[in-house]
Design a protein around this motif. Structure first.
Motif, short mmCIF file in Angstrom:
data_model
loop_
_atom_site.label_atom_id
_atom_site.label_comp_id
_atom_site.label_asym_id
_atom_site.label_seq_id
_atom_site.Cartn_x
_atom_site.Cartn_y
_atom_site.Cartn_z
N MET A 1 -18.03 0.86 20.84
CA MET A 1 -18.33 0.49 19.46
C MET A 1 -19.82 0.71 19.19
N ILE A 2 -20.12 1.48 18.16
CA ILE A 2 -21.52 1.74 17.82
C ILE A 2 -21.94 0.83 16.67
N HIS A 3 -23.23 0.56 16.62
CA HIS A 3 -23.79 -0.29 15.57
C HIS A 3 -24.76 0.52 14.72
N SER A 4 -24.75 0.25 13.44
CA SER A 4 -25.73 0.85 12.55
C SER A 4 -27.03 0.04 12.64
N MET A 5 -28.15 0.70 12.33
CA MET A 5 -29.40 -0.04 12.25
C MET A 5 -29.60 -0.64 10.86
N THR A 6 -28.68 -0.36 9.96
CA THR A 6 -28.75 -0.92 8.61
C THR A 6 -27.84 -2.14 8.53
N GLY A 7 -28.38 -3.26 8.09
CA GLY A 7 -27.56 -4.46 7.98
C GLY A 7 -28.24 -5.50 7.10
N TYR A 8 -27.44 -6.47 6.65
CA TYR A 8 -27.97 -7.53 5.79
C TYR A 8 -27.10 -8.77 5.92
N LYS A 229 -17.27 10.94 23.98
CA LYS A 229 -17.38 9.93 25.05
C LYS A 229 -18.49 8.93 24.74
N ILE A 230 -19.62 9.44 24.27
CA ILE A 230 -20.75 8.57 23.95
C ILE A 230 -20.37 7.59 22.84
N ILE A 231 -19.71 8.12 21.81
CA ILE A 231 -19.31 7.27 20.69
C ILE A 231 -18.29 6.23 21.15
N SER A 232 -17.35 6.67 21.98
CA SER A 232 -16.32 5.76 22.47
C SER A 232 -16.91 4.65 23.33
N LYS A 233 -17.89 4.99 24.15
CA LYS A 233 -18.54 4.00 25.00
C LYS A 233 -19.33 3.00 24.17
N GLY A 234 -19.96 3.47 23.10
CA GLY A 234 -20.68 2.58 22.20
C GLY A 234 -21.99 2.08 22.76
N GLY A 235 -22.40 0.91 22.27
CA GLY A 235 -23.69 0.36 22.67
C GLY A 235 -24.83 1.05 21.92
N ALA A 236 -26.03 0.90 22.45
CA ALA A 236 -27.22 1.53 21.84
C ALA A 236 -27.26 3.00 22.27
N CYS A 237 -26.59 3.85 21.51
CA CYS A 237 -26.43 5.25 21.91
C CYS A 237 -27.09 6.23 20.95
N GLY A 238 -27.89 5.73 20.01
CA GLY A 238 -28.47 6.60 18.99
C GLY A 238 -29.33 7.72 19.57
N ARG A 239 -30.13 7.39 20.58
CA ARG A 239 -31.00 8.41 21.17
C ARG A 239 -30.19 9.50 21.88
N GLN A 277 -25.14 17.25 9.04
CA GLN A 277 -24.53 16.03 8.51
C GLN A 277 -24.45 14.95 9.58
N MET A 278 -24.09 15.35 10.79
CA MET A 278 -24.05 14.38 11.90
C MET A 278 -25.44 13.87 12.22
N ARG A 279 -26.40 14.77 12.25
CA ARG A 279 -27.77 14.38 12.60
C ARG A 279 -28.31 13.34 11.62
N GLU A 280 -28.03 13.54 10.32
CA GLU A 280 -28.49 12.60 9.32
C GLU A 280 -27.87 11.21 9.53
N GLN A 281 -26.57 11.18 9.84
CA GLN A 281 -25.90 9.91 10.06
C GLN A 281 -26.39 9.23 11.34
N ILE A 282 -26.69 10.02 12.35
CA ILE A 282 -27.10 9.46 13.64
C ILE A 282 -28.46 8.78 13.54
N GLN A 283 -29.26 9.14 12.53
CA GLN A 283 -30.55 8.47 12.35
C GLN A 283 -30.38 6.99 12.09
N ASN A 284 -29.19 6.57 11.70
CA ASN A 284 -28.93 5.14 11.43
C ASN A 284 -28.20 4.45 12.58
N VAL A 285 -27.90 5.18 13.66
CA VAL A 285 -27.19 4.58 14.78
C VAL A 285 -28.19 3.91 15.72
N GLU A 286 -27.88 2.70 16.10
CA GLU A 286 -28.79 1.94 16.98
C GLU A 286 -28.94 2.63 18.33
#
Length: 286
Positions: A1-8, A229-239, A277-286
């Motif tokens: 499970m991945i987390h976004s860096m955007t939240g409120y 695999k990276i997305i499936s594993k989740g965690g802080a995987c943005g880098r 498009q993926m690169r832009e979205q990944i900028q928000n992945v923790e």
């Protein structure tokens, strides 16, 4: 499970001590940065809050705000007689020197520090506010997780698109190689150049190697698998995901440089669009 860096998250709490409102918001950031706006009497909580953010988050620019209104019940108010007397004496002196004006008792009562309430148990209040913060923090994490789910769906959709485009190129390659082979033979015939069969085959092999993109296609498929695999594993995987986008770009650029066919060129362009498009979205992945 991945987390976004955007939240409120925001929540109001009430008690016999008054009203408190915790508010947390975040945006993308390369590292974890925390900023606080706390009432002066609760500045001592900043270190504790910073540590809780550090334990629960990896990246993001975090803003944490606390708005607090103390509530003093009836019977708790008392007058600071010494301060009130000083204010009265000074006010009367000014009126006497000015020769005009009058003393308003309500103004004296409104002066900061004249009306005092019983001191609150700050230790107990800090515990209460931190418990309230923990509730809001959970909501905040849930909001980032929800945004992460949306990002995951978008990334998986683009990855499927990359796999489809790579498949299209692979499907066209045999026909492209045959077309290029026949094109070479036609040019030799037009120029009335006769070469030994072995030499012709060598030229064809060299040309095929020059335009062959099998390795690039294989690596694209490998990158799709690894990214999933990276997305499936989740965690802080943005880098890690950002690094994978660099690898995708490298293969798509090579593919475009070897293209001698409209279909391959179109696929290479589409790949670049999907990767961006993926690169832009990944900028928000923790």
């Amino acid at each position: 499970m991945i987390h976004s860096m955007t939240g409120y998250a925001r929540k109001e709490f009430k008690g016999d001590w008054g009203t408190a409102v915790w508010e947390i918001r975040s945006v993308n950031q390369r590292y974890l940065e925390t900023y606080f706006r706390l009432p002066e009497s609760f500045r001592n909580l900043e270190a504790v809050l910073r540590e809780r953010f550090r334990q629960g988050l990896e990246r993001g620019k975090i803003e944490c705000n606390l708005r607090f209104e103390s509530q003093v019940s009836q019977g708790q108010l008392k007058i600071n007689e010494v301060l009130a007397e000083q204010l009265i004496d000074n006010a009367l002196w000014v009126i006497d020197r000015a020769g005009q004006g009058q003393l308003n008792p309500v103004d004296i009562l409104r002066w900061p520090g004249v009306m005092e309430g019983e001191e609150q148990d700050m230790d107990a209040l800090n515990v209460t506010l931190l418990a309230a913060f923990d509730e809001v923090f959970k909501d905040f994490i849930a909001a980032r997780r929800s945004e992460g789910d949306k990002l995951k769906a978008l990334l998986e959709q683009r990855l499927e698109g990359v796999a489809v485009e790579a498949g299209k190129v692979r499907e066209h390659m045999p026909a492209i190689l045959n077309w290029q082979r026949q094109r070479l033979l036609d040019r030799l015939a037009e120029a009335k150049v006769e070469l030994e069969a072995t030499r012709v085959e060598q030229e064809i092999v060299m040309l095929a190697q020059k335009i062959d993109v099998a390795e690039e296609l294989d690596r694209l498929d490998m990158h799709v698998t690894e990214t999933r695999k990276i997305i499936s594993k989740g965690g802080a995987c943005g880098r890690r995901l950002d690094f994978m986008m660099q690898e995708f770009n490298r293969e798509s650029n090579t593919l475009a440089s070897k293209s001698i066919n409209a279909e391959v060129t179109q696929a290479a362009v589409e790949l670049k669009v999907l990767i961006e498009q993926m690169r832009e979205q990944i900028q928000n992945v923790e």
